[in-house]
Design a protein around this motif. Sequence first.
Motif, mmCIF file in Angstrom:
data_model
loop_
_atom_site.group_PDB
_atom_site.id
_atom_site.type_symbol
_atom_site.label_atom_id
_atom_site.label_comp_id
_atom_site.label_asym_id
_atom_site.label_seq_id
_atom_site.Cartn_x
_atom_site.Cartn_y
_atom_site.Cartn_z
ATOM 1 N N ASP A 163 0.830 -1.215 0.000
ATOM 2 C CA ASP A 163 0.000 0.000 0.000
ATOM 3 C C ASP A 163 0.860 1.260 0.000
ATOM 4 N N ASN A 164 0.414 2.246 -0.782
ATOM 5 C CA ASN A 164 1.036 3.577 -0.816
ATOM 6 C C ASN A 164 2.510 3.561 -1.224
ATOM 7 N N HIS A 165 2.897 2.535 -1.980
ATOM 8 C CA HIS A 165 4.251 2.487 -2.540
ATOM 9 C C HIS A 165 4.165 2.684 -4.045
ATOM 10 N N ALA A 166 4.944 3.621 -4.549
ATOM 11 C CA ALA A 166 4.957 3.875 -5.987
ATOM 12 C C ALA A 166 6.206 3.219 -6.585
ATOM 13 N N ASP A 167 7.159 4.020 -7.059
ATOM 14 C CA ASP A 167 8.381 3.448 -7.635
ATOM 15 C C ASP A 167 9.626 4.040 -6.987
ATOM 16 N N TYR A 168 9.479 4.490 -5.750
ATOM 17 C CA TYR A 168 10.611 4.989 -4.977
ATOM 18 C C TYR A 168 11.140 3.829 -4.153
ATOM 19 N N ARG A 169 12.249 3.239 -4.611
ATOM 20 C CA ARG A 169 12.765 2.041 -3.940
ATOM 21 C C ARG A 169 14.252 1.847 -4.218
ATOM 22 N N LEU A 170 14.879 1.102 -3.345
ATOM 23 C CA LEU A 170 16.267 0.667 -3.553
ATOM 24 C C LEU A 170 16.253 -0.791 -3.976
ATOM 25 N N ILE A 171 17.104 -1.126 -4.945
ATOM 26 C CA ILE A 171 17.250 -2.513 -5.394
ATOM 27 C C ILE A 171 18.736 -2.819 -5.521
ATOM 28 N N SER A 172 19.162 -3.916 -4.938
ATOM 29 C CA SER A 172 20.564 -4.315 -5.026
ATOM 30 C C SER A 172 20.871 -4.899 -6.403
ATOM 31 N N LYS A 173 22.143 -5.057 -6.679
ATOM 32 C CA LYS A 173 22.563 -5.637 -7.952
ATOM 33 C C LYS A 173 22.005 -7.046 -8.109
ATOM 34 N N ARG A 174 22.038 -7.804 -7.006
ATOM 35 C CA ARG A 174 21.515 -9.177 -7.047
ATOM 36 C C ARG A 174 20.031 -9.193 -7.388
ATOM 37 N N ALA A 175 19.274 -8.274 -6.817
ATOM 38 C CA ALA A 175 17.840 -8.203 -7.093
ATOM 39 C C ALA A 175 17.577 -7.740 -8.525
ATOM 40 N N LEU A 176 18.427 -6.845 -9.032
ATOM 41 C CA LEU A 176 18.273 -6.398 -10.424
ATOM 42 C C LEU A 176 18.556 -7.534 -11.401
ATOM 43 N N GLU A 177 19.522 -8.378 -11.061
ATOM 44 C CA GLU A 177 19.795 -9.549 -11.896
ATOM 45 C C GLU A 177 18.557 -10.437 -11.960
ATOM 46 N N ALA A 178 17.889 -10.583 -10.822
ATOM 47 C CA ALA A 178 16.655 -11.378 -10.781
ATOM 48 C C ALA A 178 15.548 -10.694 -11.575
ATOM 49 N N LEU A 179 15.456 -9.358 -11.452
ATOM 50 C CA LEU A 179 14.437 -8.604 -12.185
ATOM 51 C C LEU A 179 14.614 -8.767 -13.690
ATOM 52 N N SER A 180 15.840 -8.861 -14.152
ATOM 53 C CA SER A 180 16.104 -8.992 -15.588
ATOM 54 C C SER A 180 15.579 -10.297 -16.163
ATOM 55 N N GLN A 181 15.249 -11.255 -15.296
ATOM 56 C CA GLN A 181 14.716 -12.539 -15.762
ATOM 57 C C GLN A 181 13.222 -12.474 -16.069
ATOM 58 N N PHE A 182 12.562 -11.402 -15.623
ATOM 59 C CA PHE A 182 11.142 -11.226 -15.929
ATOM 60 C C PHE A 182 11.031 -10.612 -17.326
ATOM 61 N N LYS A 183 10.454 -11.344 -18.239
ATOM 62 C CA LYS A 183 10.488 -10.940 -19.647
ATOM 63 C C LYS A 183 9.186 -10.331 -20.163
ATOM 64 N N GLU A 184 8.170 -10.191 -19.312
ATOM 65 C CA GLU A 184 6.895 -9.697 -19.827
ATOM 66 C C GLU A 184 6.987 -8.284 -20.380
ATOM 67 N N VAL A 185 6.194 -8.034 -21.406
ATOM 68 C CA VAL A 185 6.158 -6.726 -22.057
ATOM 69 C C VAL A 185 5.257 -5.765 -21.287
ATOM 70 N N ASN A 186 4.160 -6.285 -20.748
ATOM 71 C CA ASN A 186 3.225 -5.457 -19.990
ATOM 72 C C ASN A 186 3.762 -5.277 -18.570
ATOM 73 N N LEU A 187 4.389 -4.127 -18.336
ATOM 74 C CA LEU A 187 5.124 -3.911 -17.096
ATOM 75 C C LEU A 187 4.264 -3.286 -16.004
ATOM 76 N N PHE A 188 4.370 -3.846 -14.816
ATOM 77 C CA PHE A 188 3.810 -3.263 -13.608
ATOM 78 C C PHE A 188 4.834 -3.546 -12.523
ATOM 79 N N LEU A 189 5.861 -2.680 -12.456
ATOM 80 C CA LEU A 189 7.033 -2.945 -11.634
ATOM 81 C C LEU A 189 6.707 -3.064 -10.151
ATOM 82 N N ARG A 190 5.674 -2.371 -9.698
ATOM 83 C CA ARG A 190 5.315 -2.463 -8.283
ATOM 84 C C ARG A 190 4.956 -3.894 -7.900
#
Length: 319
Positions: A163-190
């Motif tokens: 709740d009440n979280h937009a896109d203001y966040r910290l992500i580590s390199k390890r988490a970004l590597e994991a994020l890169s594995q999500f391949k969907e075109v329709n993005l909803f990063l939250r």
Amino acid sequence: MTEYNDILYIVVPCYNEEEVLHETSKRLKEKMTTLINDRKISDKSRVLFVDDGSKDRTWEIIEELHEGDDLFSGLKLSRNKGHQNALLAGLMTAKDLADISISMDADLQDDINVVDKFVDKYHEGCDIVYGVRSSRKKDTVFKRGTAGMFYKLMRLLGVDIIDNHADYRLISKRALEALSQFKEVNLFLRGIVKQIGFKSDIVYYERSERFAGESKYPLKKMLAFAFDGITSFSVKPIRLVTVVGFLVFLVSVAMIIYAIVQNCLGNTEAGWSSLMCSIWFLSGLQIMALGIVGEYIGKIYTEVKARPKYIIDKFINKQ
């Protein structure tokens, strides 16, 4: 005092932000300088502005900032691809250059001072730190009410969201590597970031008014964004259509039996009103069902084509 040498990239998506960029860059420089001097981050840390196909002087200002100070970097997309794609482009670029990335908007509504808390949480072992608004007192009654309904609806439909979280966040390199594995075109990063897992925490902050310029998320875009979030993470709407259709079918069977019995008893009369109500109700239900099914088919269509989510035109960075 413990000294750290982690490289931080602050990723800032920009679309027609010429009115705020100078003030945003000034405040971010002050914060980054403080963090570097306090030995919380490396002096190789950068602020990465991502120009999402702006039509004003946004990119020219980013180039000027870059030429004047190594702290500022710039990423220019070939055309406007929307906030979520621009943000992802910046994060995926930062992934190969930084140990930590923090995403925030350019309008200075996000409290820059809590960046320190983000970094502290990272040093405590968190891979993801969510910036969450402490209150919505500054919002209009309408916006506050619709936001509350949105989060409740998302949870009701089975979407894991904060709740009440937009896109203001910290992500580590390890988490970004994991994020890169999500391949969907329709993005909803939250929603996607929450799927990553890893250790996470929350930092609360007070959201300010926009410093200058106009909001890039009017009601129309907010509704579209909310619908994208629902249809990207839940199939419950389409299941609901199935359930409602089955219930209507049962009612229809009951009404047919009732009509036959009344006809046998000789109690039938011409019922124009009931006929019209039935036609309008069933027609509306069918159109709504087709619309929901169509939305999902449309998303499947865009996913299957697998077109690039963004194309990078220019990248300026001094290491």
